[in-house]
Design a protein around this motif. Structure first.
Motif, PDB file in Angstrom:
ATOM      1  N   PHE A 157      34.656  -2.625 -28.424  1.00 20.35           N
ATOM      2  CA  PHE A 157      34.949  -1.180 -27.834  1.00 20.35           C
ATOM      3  C   PHE A 157      34.076  -0.531 -28.668  1.00 20.35           C
ATOM      4  O   PHE A 157      34.088  -0.471 -30.095  1.00 20.35           O
ATOM      5  CB  PHE A 157      36.561  -0.854 -28.178  1.00 20.35           C
ATOM      6  CG  PHE A 157      36.833   0.311 -27.730  1.00 20.35           C
ATOM      7  CD1 PHE A 157      36.729   1.540 -28.206  1.00 20.35           C
ATOM      8  CD2 PHE A 157      37.277   0.441 -26.171  1.00 20.35           C
ATOM      9  CE1 PHE A 157      37.178   2.631 -27.642  1.00 20.35           C
ATOM     10  CE2 PHE A 157      37.407   1.947 -25.727  1.00 20.35           C
ATOM     11  CZ  PHE A 157      37.482   2.942 -26.590  1.00 20.35           C
ATOM     12  N   ALA A 196      41.165   3.890 -23.042  1.00 20.93           N
ATOM     13  CA  ALA A 196      41.258   2.559 -23.526  1.00 20.93           C
ATOM     14  C   ALA A 196      42.205   1.769 -23.208  1.00 20.93           C
ATOM     15  O   ALA A 196      41.998   0.692 -23.352  1.00 20.93           O
ATOM     16  CB  ALA A 196      41.492   3.242 -25.383  1.00 20.93           C
ATOM     17  N   ARG A 228      42.251   4.230 -31.826  1.00 21.74           N
ATOM     18  CA  ARG A 228      42.192   2.856 -32.541  1.00 21.74           C
ATOM     19  C   ARG A 228      43.546   2.254 -32.317  1.00 21.74           C
ATOM     20  O   ARG A 228      43.623   1.095 -32.058  1.00 21.74           O
ATOM     21  CB  ARG A 228      41.842   3.174 -33.998  1.00 21.74           C
ATOM     22  CG  ARG A 228      40.616   3.257 -34.644  1.00 21.74           C
ATOM     23  CD  ARG A 228      40.282   2.927 -35.892  1.00 21.74           C
ATOM     24  NE  ARG A 228      39.116   3.237 -36.464  1.00 21.74           N
ATOM     25  CZ  ARG A 228      38.988   4.735 -36.747  1.00 21.74           C
ATOM     26  NH1 ARG A 228      40.163   5.501 -36.816  1.00 21.74           N
ATOM     27  NH2 ARG A 228      37.988   5.185 -37.682  1.00 21.74           N
ATOM     28  N   ARG A 274      44.095   0.999 -28.667  1.00 25.29           N
ATOM     29  CA  ARG A 274      43.021  -0.247 -28.503  1.00 25.29           C
ATOM     30  C   ARG A 274      43.728  -1.283 -29.223  1.00 25.29           C
ATOM     31  O   ARG A 274      43.783  -2.378 -28.559  1.00 25.29           O
ATOM     32  CB  ARG A 274      41.690   0.202 -29.055  1.00 25.29           C
ATOM     33  CG  ARG A 274      40.741  -0.981 -28.855  1.00 25.29           C
ATOM     34  CD  ARG A 274      40.124  -1.129 -27.384  1.00 25.29           C
ATOM     35  NE  ARG A 274      39.453  -2.306 -27.174  1.00 25.29           N
ATOM     36  CZ  ARG A 274      38.926  -2.990 -26.090  1.00 25.29           C
ATOM     37  NH1 ARG A 274      39.082  -2.351 -25.048  1.00 25.29           N
ATOM     38  NH2 ARG A 274      38.283  -4.111 -26.318  1.00 25.29           N
ATOM     39  N   VAL A 289      38.946  -1.654 -33.779  1.00 26.80           N
ATOM     40  CA  VAL A 289      37.955  -1.055 -33.182  1.00 26.80           C
ATOM     41  C   VAL A 289      36.761  -1.126 -34.364  1.00 26.80           C
ATOM     42  O   VAL A 289      36.989  -0.803 -35.451  1.00 26.80           O
ATOM     43  CB  VAL A 289      37.918   0.311 -32.826  1.00 26.80           C
ATOM     44  CG1 VAL A 289      36.823   0.978 -32.345  1.00 26.80           C
ATOM     45  CG2 VAL A 289      39.232   0.388 -31.763  1.00 26.80           C
TER      46      VAL A 289
END
Lengths: 339, 339, 339, 339
Positions: free
Chosen positions: A95, A287, A326, A329, A337
């Motif tokens: 990502f 995300a 972050r 994700r 990440v």
């Protein structure tokens, strides 16, 4: 491809059409129904003009079975494509966050923003040197000088840079640019796409204001057909009737594209919503939806921005978004990440 | 331009903003309401970034009062613009019919069609040499050769020619073309518009798939700002949810544009509807709505057309449409359709 | 409200209009510009027919400053509204998951699904008894019997129930229903809204296929004006040109509505996308965007579903979504998802 | 109906599905391609849930071959339907003009307008008694009294009357109304449609803001399935991104519907454009496009209209439109406009 013939079609007419298809190198299977006769066409039908067949008197309708895009099609390339941008990977679980101002305005601005977004964890720096403006009277960008300043910021921070090209005549200025962006209004600038298909550099292709996902993939196909397979797709909002947001952010394009293509897909909630307050929630949503990345506008002093100040985050606001990004994700997909 | 300030704005904050506006050369009138304070801005506000002002904390909203287009604006040019194309006038009561095939395929085809449409009363010949195709695998046009063939047909029939340009790099090929067309997908190709603004030749500007009439006029403004004021606007259908027609023909764009601008406005029912059977009714509707012209696709053998055969009329069908077109135009507006 | 007068308006004409406004109980501030004169209107303008004023010869345009919705407006009610549904809270930080099949088909089906979704952590059970079907030949729902079966499932599991009403004539059947749903196609069925405004029961109001957020809030206003302030808003996808998804899920409606109104806002990714594979990513995105809840279709055997099987999750798939949903919600907003 | 199976489907899986289709009473033809296998289904597939089949693992896509509407379908009823409204015929070559104010306000207003439009040649009188208003605070119509006043105007002029119904609960008030109108927002109010299907009275069915032509015909099908085949369709503008007109008048719906259905089709340029200056050109365009009629708003004093004054014509303006309307209709289709 299926061709549906109208009731009342004579055997002779049907056979003439079958013969024409066979001359095109196709095999034809006939299915006779109560009201309609259906011809199933087998073989490479990508060059057949569907509209042309559709207009024949005996034809009721024509429907494609396979998609017109091949190189971009996941059916022919089941593995996720991972694109390496100067060491930064995007796609296949990697990502990325791309951040920076809408326009490059001066050295101090771009270098300051670059440092701040890098510190916050961004993977790449964006900034506009050539700006597409609806009005001929609005600021058009610093152009060649703008690219120079971006390269300066890259030297200072090490961040790979992403910037838009408006016209293939300027390609030589993009030598040291890491990712070349094709803007929404140029998604079907076929000459530009062909030129970008001939170089070896990642292209960030933005979906047009009112282009379908299939058209987006056909534009990717233009680039790939030229030999350049490093295409990153970007959803940035589509045009609808709703005035509360600048565009309508079509976030389901993320899972939809992931199903149709192997190319990485990112989202741009800044241009999509056009409103600073909506950027954070939509970035987190991006995300959570499984996108391969997000692009966010950041400006050190939005009130003085030359363009799109309304949607730009301040560096402090960007720091805050990055922390949550972050976390989201990580929660949804595991892992970290990068950067 | 009006700037609406939120309730709770202090006198100091309001005065700071007023001072900023005055620094931009504007005069400010203050209107204090129960909930909101309104600042009326007087002067040239065209360079103010509305979005930027909109994002200030104390600002609730900003609304423009005057339109952002000037040269194209009827308010500054109340008389209809009449454009002379090699003796054929368009606008200000002069109605033109432009006809021809979607693509130029070979000399026989283009010359035959040219003769037939001329005999039927068409004023200009159209034909595509450079074709914008969604798929990289579809026929892209005969290009330079295509233009040569159009010039051949012009020599034989005397009809002025209209053909699309995809890229300003090829401008020199258009020396003897009478009207240069900008396709829907290039309506916001700003570099192309700027280049066309610098030549002295009529431009046929097609509305983009999902562009507002204001954006269409801003694109016309780009061309006119460069010095070329000979712009003809064309409604060719917009993108909506309805699948029964290829696009949705927004015919009310005709009276709407006539109110907003002095430039001539024509309609293209062939590309708009995408279906042969709908072309005649919509062509007649276009004339009845007061358009300055209509553009119709005609092919001598649509079943063998390289592109868009489904919407092309045969020469016989075109003869039939022309008779009715003259009659409708005459009934609604008096006078004769030229040629 | 601002009224912009055309240049050329005489003092007498302007003063007549100002007098008319004053007769309506408004105060008028005049701002004279170079090209236009602007009248700032102060007072209650909600009953003024904007279109009517707009058509006067001397008026160039009219623009509202305040929104037409009041009870639903966050400006007049800054605190989030929290609605209590039989002990389950929604809004103001309380996130709910509503799950269940599209249609109630039989006792075994609805009770089984109810048990499974409850075990997975759902807060409420949904199910359609009265189905809005585009075709008169399709299954229309079990109606009164369907509601009985839902109440049976409620008895067994304790889950509050949500079900759609098509017609106020049947209101008495909804006595023990916990939340009454107004479907997208009935968002502007004003008689139905008025009837629901007169009862004391939470209403789940779905946004119409092509209604703006302002229209959604005006429909909420209809209900609230009747006395019932317990309105939950639901984004379920809007109609656009994109065929890859059933509708286009306008997720930015979540932050947009949160800014405009104090009412809770949930999302329905099942009806929005129409495709099972897109439900999980969009459900997680909905939570990440800050919605107050999500509604998901679950069926114990989707292949045999009477309607919308294509978008229904199996109970196992729903278990999986719930785990991730809790994690995302927790990550972004802290705290625990209730139940 | 065609079912396309994914590559990789085993013979056993395919045969199970074929067996399931045969159990539904269908015959199945198999067409094996390079990548896909296609099942052509023959028989009555109208009750098959396309979405359900589409979600099976082995199915790539499902495409309908025949339209889901039958009674409204021209394929099963090739002759134009002519509807007789108290001696006034509509359809099959008979063109009607329906005129009157948006809302019935008082006896003097409605009778005066009725006399003026009759004198100008209108065939029927319209007027709203029950008004659908987006805001709960706006004028909702005179209701029962409004219908009484319309009947009064009918007695005085002999004009048949057309008025909108919002709710089937009020059906008995419509005893002497000649044509009952279903408004755009109620096009999918299925209970209302079912109720109207059970009476013997012409219904004017307006297309919804964002409904496809196929959905419009399915709503007509609801009414016809109930036994009432007297349905008149009305295009009144669809919702798009363009703000210059109130809606986007989709005039190509006229030839498109004429191809799909045998029912009469009229247009409403007043509600579609929302602007008085656009009504005349679009009314003429409507006639030129081959519509079976047009509906125009007329008010004796638009500046004092309770609703939609901006789009209403004065009686003098209506006289002017009628002259041109007759001439255009006559030019395009021959014959005389009745009355």
């Amino acid at each position: 491809m299926i061709t549906v013939l109208k009731s009342g079609t004579t055997v002779e007419q049907r056979d003439n059409l079958i013969e024409w298809f066979e001359d095109q190198g196709l095999k034809v299977h006939v299915s006779v129904g109560d009201t309609y006769t259906i011809l199933g066409l087998v073989g490479d039908t990508s060059h057949i003009d569907v509209d042309m067949v559709n207009m024949l008197d005996i034809v009721d309708s024509v429907k494609r079975v396979s998609e017109p895009f091949k190189k971009a099609n996941r059916k022919f390339h089941p593995e996720d494509t991972v694109i390496d941008v100067n060491g930064v990977k995007i796609g296949g679980g990697h990502f990325v966050t791309i951040a920076g101002p809408c326009s490059v305005e001066n050295e101090k601005q771009i270098v300051e923003v670059a440092k701040r977004v890098k510190a916050a964890g961004a993977d790449m720096l964006r900034g506009g040197a050539f700006k597409p403006r609806t009005s001929p009277y609005a600021f058009q960008g610093l152009k060649a000088e703008g690219i120079e300043l971006l390269l300066e910021a890259k030297k200072v921070t090490g961040l790979p840079i992403v910037t838009e090209i408006m016209n293939e005549a300027y390609l030589d200025l993009y030598e040291d640019v890491d990712v070349i962006q094709v803007g929404a209004r140029n998604m079907q600038n076929f000459d530009l796409l062909k030129a970008l298909g001939e170089i070896d550099k990642p292209i960030l292709l933005k979906r047009g204001l009112a282009n379908t996902l299939e058209e987006l993939l056909m534009s990717a196909e233009y680039i790939m057909a030229g030999g350049n397979e490093k295409v990153i797709l970007c959803e940035r909002g589509i045009r609808t009737f709703e005035p509360a947001t600048r565009n309508t952010y079509d976030l389901s394009a993320v899972p939809a594209l992931h199903e149709m293509t192997h190319l990485p897909v990112i989202g741009d909630p800044s241009h999509a919503t056009g409103k600073r307050n909506f950027v954070k929630p939509m970035a987190l949503a991006t995300a959570a939806a499984g996108a391969d990345g997000v692009m966010i506008e950041v400006h050190n002093d939005p009130s003085r921005a030359f363009s799109d100040g309304a949607q730009s985050l301040t560096p402090d606001q960007f720091d805050d978004v990055m922390k949550s990004l972050r976390a989201v994700r990580s929660t949804v997909f595991g892992g970290e990440v990068q950067a």
